[in-house]
Enzyme design. Structure first.
Site, PDB file in Angstrom:
ATOM      1  N   LYS A 178       0.843  -1.183   0.000  1.00 57.78           N
ATOM      2  CA  LYS A 178       0.000   0.000   0.000  1.00 57.78           C
ATOM      3  C   LYS A 178       0.892   1.251   0.000  1.00 57.78           C
ATOM      4  CE  LYS A 178      -0.365   1.652   4.581  1.00 57.78           C
ATOM      5  NZ  LYS A 178      -0.633   2.905   5.109  1.00 57.78           N
ATOM      6  N   LYS A 212      -1.781  -9.630  10.691  1.00 59.61           N
ATOM      7  CA  LYS A 212      -1.579  -9.685  12.142  1.00 59.61           C
ATOM      8  C   LYS A 212      -2.389 -10.841  12.726  1.00 59.61           C
ATOM      9  CE  LYS A 212      -0.740  -4.756  12.904  1.00 59.61           C
ATOM     10  NZ  LYS A 212       0.467  -4.722  13.726  1.00 59.61           N
ATOM     11  N   HIS A 270      -6.203   0.080   6.200  1.00 58.48           N
ATOM     12  CA  HIS A 270      -6.157  -0.823   7.364  1.00 58.48           C
ATOM     13  C   HIS A 270      -7.500  -0.919   8.094  1.00 58.48           C
ATOM     14  CE1 HIS A 270      -1.941  -0.913   6.744  1.00 58.48           C
ATOM     15  NE2 HIS A 270      -1.641   0.209   7.343  1.00 58.48           N
TER      16      HIS A 270
END
Lengths: 517, 328
Positions: A178, A212, A270
Site C-alpha cells: 500500500k 496480524k 487498514h
C-alpha cells in the site's frame, strides 16, 4: 538389516499421502524465486529479508529457493549478502541468529543493480532468473515484490511485462505494498497498469494489518464459536468503535505524511479492512475468494456520504504543540519537513453505516490519529442496554462491551455487570479478559512472515483484491473531496489528548461517546 | 500425612485461597492473570525426576498454561499420600501483569497408587483436556496403564531409552489398539527429519518419483535400532513403497538417510547434532534447522496436537511389525 517389503498393514491405506502431516508440518512453499524491487530500502531491510530468514529458520522455505534484490545502488552479490546479514542481525525479532543457517540462506541471495526505468536491468534480471532456474530448479516460479516508492509501481510493472518476466514455466506473481493509489481514480489507473501485465488472480496487495495474528483471530472468534454470531447484528449491537491511536508523531516521515494524512494512511486501507473483517457475513468456506468475497460485499455496502452529509459524519484534526509527560512536544506544523501551514489531517474520525440487513442503523465509528493519549488499536462492540433496569447500578448505565484488542496487548475483553460483595444489590462493571500473549505464549509469526508464505503458497485470503480497494476508496472519496475544498483552522487538538472536540460532538449527535481505551 | 488428609475439596479450596492471596499481593502492579488451557498430569519417577519435570513445566507454562499435577512415586514409604499446591508465576517481558498457573504436587507410596487416579480426576480443571505425561519407564507396566491412562485424553511417553525397542513398540501398539491416544516423544523427535524428507518430495513431480526410489539406507547411532529408527523406517517405507530399506548401525556413529534409485534424485540427509542437518540433493547441498531436541520443545509439540494423530497411529503398528520382522 534388510527389511522385506511385505507388510500387511501399510500406511498407503490412509487417504492422505504419508509425506503429508498437516498436524506437525507447516504448509509447503513451492520452489520459487522472490524478486525484490527496492532491495536497498527500509522495508526490505527491516521486514522482508528478516521475515524470509526467519522462515528459513522455521524450515518453511523450500530447498530450491532464491532471493534476487534490485536497486539502483551498485553492489555485488557478496556485498548485498553482507548488507542483508547486517539487517537480519539488527532487525530479527524474538529469534536467535544462526550463523550456519545464514551461510546456507545467503548462498541463495543474488543482486541485480539497475534503474527501474531501464529495460537493460530487466534483461539482466531475466538472465539471472534463467541462471537460477537451471541451478536451483525453482520450477519457473517467481514472486515480484514491489518495495519501491508508489510512483514507480506502474512503470516497473510495465517493464516486467515488456521483458516477458510475467510469463514463465511456473507461476509469476506480483506483490504490491500500500498505498494502492492516492484516491479512487489513481487506484483505478494503477489497477489498469497491473492488469495489462498480471491477471488479478496473480496480484497480491499487501495490507499488513490483515497479516496480524489478532486480526486473523477475529475470524476464529466469530466463526469458530457458536455463541457470538447470534448477537452480531443490529438487534443486539448498539454501535461499533474502531480505534487506531498512536502516541508518537510523524517521526521523520513528515514529508510523506503531509501528502497522505490519517484518512488515506490508515482508515481507507487498514481500518476499513478491519471493519470488513469484524462485520462481514460468514463465508461458506475458509477459502481465499470465499473470505474476500464477503469482505468485499461488506465494503460495497458502506453508505457513501453525500457532500452535504460529510461534515456531520467526519472530523479532521491536526495536533498542535503541548507538554506531554513533562516534555515539550512539537505540533505537526513544527515537525521537520512539514509545511508551516499544512492542511494535513493527523487525526480522522468517520461515522460509517453498513446498508444491509445485519447492520442497518448501527453506526461504525472509526478513528485514527497521531500524538493521541496512548498507542492502542482496538475494536469495541457496544451492545444494547438491558431493556429494563432491575437494579440500582451506582455507576450509571453501563452497556456490555466486547473489546477486541489488536495492539499492544492482543486479546479480547468482555465487560459486564456484577453484584458488588455485601448486602444490597449494587452492581458494578467488571472485565473478563482473554490475553492472547498469556494464553499462547509461543512466538507469533510477524505479519510479513505470514503474508510472504501466503503469497508463495498462492493463498490470497489475507490480501486485498481490486474490488475491495475500489470499494474502500469509494467510501472515503467524498470525505477527501469535502476536506480538500475546506481550509481547516488547525491545530485543533493538543498532542497527548484524545483528538478534537468535534469528534466527541459527532458521536454525541447520536447519543454516543467515544471510549477511552 | 495419611490418605484422609489429601482431600480433593481441600486442595481445590487451597487453590482458591492461593489465587486470592496472589491477587492481594499484586494489586499495585496490574494484578495477576490466571490462565489455563488443560490439566497436565506429570508422572515422575522420584524426587529428582519431579524436580526436573517442574523445571520443564515452568518453561512450558507460558505456551501451554495448565493446571499442572506432578505425581511423585515414593517407593520407600508404602502408605504415603501427600499433596501441596503452589503457583508458577512469570512476568512477560514488557508487561505489568503477572501470569500465574497453578501446580499441585502429589507424593504417593506404592500402597496408595490406586487412590491416585480418583484424586487426579477430582482436581482436574473442569471442561478442559487432561494430558498425562509419563516420564521414565513405568508406563510399560500393565498396572500403570490400567490406573492412570483412562483419566487422560492423551498420554505422552518416551520410548527412546527403552532397552527393548521391539517390546516397547508392541506395548505402545497395544495401547493404540485399546483406543488410548498415545504419543511417543521418540516419534516427536523425528519431525525435523520427516519434514525435511517431505519437502524434498513436495512437488507433484517429485511425489510421483517416490515410486522410483529403489533403495533407502538408514544409518543409526548405537548397536541396535531404537524405537525412533523403527518409526522412521516404517514411515519411509509407506512413503516409498517400492524401495528396499536397509537399517544399519552407522560405522561413524551418526544418523543418516540415503535415498537412491536409477530414475530419481540421490538424497542424503545427515544430522551430526540433532539440531540441524546437512542435506544433499543430486550434489546440491543446503543446511536446515531441526527444532531443539529439548524436553520442553518436544512436549510443546505434543501439547499442540490434542486431536487424533492419524500419521502416528498408522506408523505405530507398522513400526511394531517391522521391529518383529527385523529381529527375526
Amino acid at each position: 538389516m534388510l527389511l522385506a517389503m511385505a507388510q500387511a498393514e501399510t500406511l498407503a491405506d490412509a487417504s492422505r499421502h504419508p509425506l503429508e502431516d498437516p498436524l506437525r508440518f507447516h504448509r509447503r512453499v513451492p520452489p520459487c524465486a522472490v524478486v525484490i524491487f527496492g532491495a536497498n530500502g527500509d522495508l526490505t531491510k527491516r521486514k522482508l529479508v528478516p521475515a524470509l530468514y526467519r522462515l528459513a529458520y522455521e524450515r518453511r522455505l523450500p530447498a530450491a529457493f532464491a532471493i534476487i534484490g534490485n536497486s539502483r545502488t551498485e553492489m555485488t552479490d557478496e556485498q548485498f549478502r553482507e548488507k542483508m546479514r547486517e539487517s537480519v542481525e539488527k532487525y530479527l525479532e524474538n529469534s536467535p541468529f544462526d550463523a550456519g543457517l545464514w551461510e546456507s540462506f545467503a548462498r541463495e541471495l543474488y543482486y541485480v543493480p539497475g534503474d527501474l526505468g531501464d529495460p537493460k536491468m530487466y534483461q539482466a534480471l531475466s538472465a539471472k532468473l534463467s541462471e537460477i532456474e537451471s541451478a536451483e530448479q525453482i520450477e519457473g516460479n517467481a514472486l515480484f515484490y514491489l518495495s519501491t516508492q508508489p510512483s514507480y509501481y506502474a512503470p516497473t510493472i510495465e517493464q516486467i511485462g515488456a521483458a516477458g518476466l510475467n510469463r514463465g514455466k511456473g507461476w509469476r506473481r506480483l506483490v504490491v505494498e500500500k498505498p494502492f493509489g492516492h484516491d479512487f481514480r489513481s487506484a483505478a489507473e494503477l489497477d489498469q497498469s497491473i492488469h495489462k501485465v498480471f491477471p488479478e488472480s496473480e496480484v497480491y496487495r499487501i495490507d499488513h494489518y490483515l497479516g496480524k495474528e489478532t486480526v486473523q483471530n477475529i475470524l476464529a472468534f466469530r466463526f469458530g464459536n457458536g455463541i457470538f454470531e447470534p448477537l452480531w447484528n443490529r438487534r443486539y449491537v448498539n454501535n461499533v468503535q474502531i480505534t487506531a491511536a498512536e502516541s508518537i508523531g510523524v517521526e521523520g516521515r513528515g514529508a510523506y505524511y503531509q501528502e497522505a494524512g490519517a484518512l488515506r494512511d490508515m482508515i481507507q486501507n487498514h481500518l476499513l479492512q478491519v471493519m470488513a473483517t469484524i462485520a462481514m457475513e460468514p463465508p461458506a468456506t475458509f477459502e481465499s475468494n470465499g473470505v474476500r468475497d464477503e469482505r468485499s460485499k461488506l465494503l460495497r455496502a458502506i453508505r457513501i456520504w453525500k457532500p452535504e452529509e460529510v461534515g456531520k459524519n467526519s472530523v479532521a484534526g491536526q495536533y498542535g504543540p503541548a507538554r506531554v509527560g513533562g516534555a515539550a512536544v512539537p505540533g505537526f506544523r513544527q515537525e521537520s519537513g512539514v509545511h508551516p501551514k499544512a492542511q494535513t489531517d493527523t487525526y480522522a474520525a468517520v461515522t460509517f453505516f453498513v446498508e444491509n440487513w445485519r447492520w442497518a442503523g448501527v453506526p461504525f465509528y472509526v478513528r485514527s490519529g497521531k500524538r493521541l493519549a496512548k498507542r492502542v488499536t482496538d475494536i469495541a462492540i457496544q451492545f444494547n442496554e438491558a431493556p429494563h433496569l432491575l437494579f440500582n447500578n451506582d455507576g450509571g448505565v453501563r452497556p456490555n462491551l466486547l473489546i477486541v484488542r489488536i495492539q499492544p496487548e492482543e486479546g479480547i475483553s468482555l465487560r459486564f455487570l456484577s453484584k458488588r460483595p455485601g448486602s444490597g444489590m449494587q452492581l458494578r462493571p467488571v472485565s473478563m479478559d482473554f490475553n492472547y500473549g498469556s494464553s499462547f505464549g509461543e512466538r507469533s509469526p510477524s505479519a510479513y512472515e505470514t503474508l510472504l508464505v501466503d503469497a508463495m503458497v498462492g493463498d490470497a485470503t489475507l490480501y486485498t483484491r481490486q474490488d475491495m480497494v475500489e470499494a474502500s476508496w469509494r467510501a472515503v472519496q467524498p470525505i477527501l473531496n469535502h476536506w480538500g475544498q475546506r481550509t481547516f483552522d488547525y491545530p485543533n487538538y493538543a498532542a497527548g489528548s484524545w483528538g478534537p472536540a468535534e469528534a466527541d460532538e459527532m458521536l454525541a449527535r447520536r447519543g454516543h461517546v467515544w471510549r477511552r481505551p | 500425612m495419611t490418605q484422609a488428609a489429601v482431600n480433593p475439596e481441600k486442595l481445590l479450596s487451597e487453590l482458591r485461597e492461593l489465587w486470592v492471596s496472589l491477587g492481594e499481593n499484586e494489586t499495585d502492579s496490574g494484578g495477576v492473570l490466571r490462565a489455563c488451557s488443560m490439566t497436565l498430569v506429570v508422572a515422575a519417577e522420584d524426587e529428582e525426576d519431579a524436580r526436573k519435570a517442574s523445571e520443564t513445566l515452568a518453561e512450558l507454562m507460558p505456551e501451554h498454561p495448565s493446571r499442572a499435577v506432578v505425581l511423585r512415586f515414593d517407593a520407600g514409604h508404602d502408605d504415603t499420600l501427600e499433596a501441596r499446591v503452589f503457583a508458577q508465576c512469570w512476568m512477560p517481558f514488557g508487561r505489568r501483569q503477572q501470569i500465574c498457573c497453578e501446580q499441585i504436587e502429589i507424593t504417593a507410596g506404592t500402597g496408595q497408587m490406586s487412590s491416585v487416579p480418583g484424586l487426579v480426576l477430582s482436581i482436574a480443571a473442569p471442561d478442559l483436556p487432561v494430558v498425562l505425561w509419563y516420564r521414565g519407564p513405568r508406563w510399560m507396566s500393565p498396572e500403570t496403564a490400567a490406573g492412570l491412562f483412562p483419566i487422560a485424553g492423551k498420554v505422552v511417553v518416551d520410548s527412546a531409552a527403552s532397552p527393548h525397542p521391539e517390546g516397547a513398540l508392541r506395548i505402545l501398539d497395544g495401547f493404540r489398539a485399546s483406543r488410548i491416544r498415545i504419543a511417543d516423544l521418540a516419534w516427536t523427535r523425528l519431525t525435523g527429519w520427516r519434514e525435511t524428507v517431505a519437502r524434498i518430495y513436495a512437488s507433484p513431480e517429485e511425489r510421483h518419483r517416490c515410486a522410483a526410489v529403489e533403495t533407502i539406507r538408514m544409518e543409526y547411532r548405537g548397536e541396535v535400532p531404537s524405537t525412533g529408527a523403527w518409526y522412521l523406517a516404517a514411515w519411509m517405507r509407506s512413503a516409498f513403497p517400492n524401495a528396499v530399506t536397509h537399517l544399519e548401525a552407522s560405522p561413524a556413529n551418526r544418523n543418516r538417510i540415503l535415498i537412491s534409485g536409477r530414475a530419481c534424485q540421490e538424497v542424503s540427509i545427515e544430522s551430526p547434532d540433532g539440531v540441524s542437518a546437512e542435506v544433499r540433493v543430486d550434489g546440491r547441498s543446503f543446511h536446515t534447522m531441526f527444532s531443539p531436541d529439548s524436553e520442553k520443545q518436544l512436549m510443546h509439540e505434543e501439547l499442540s496436537v490434542l486431536t487424533a494423530d492419524e500419521v502416528f497411529e498408522a506408523v505405530l503398528p507398522a513400526a511394531a511389525a517391522m521391529a518383529v520382522e527385523g529381529r527375526s
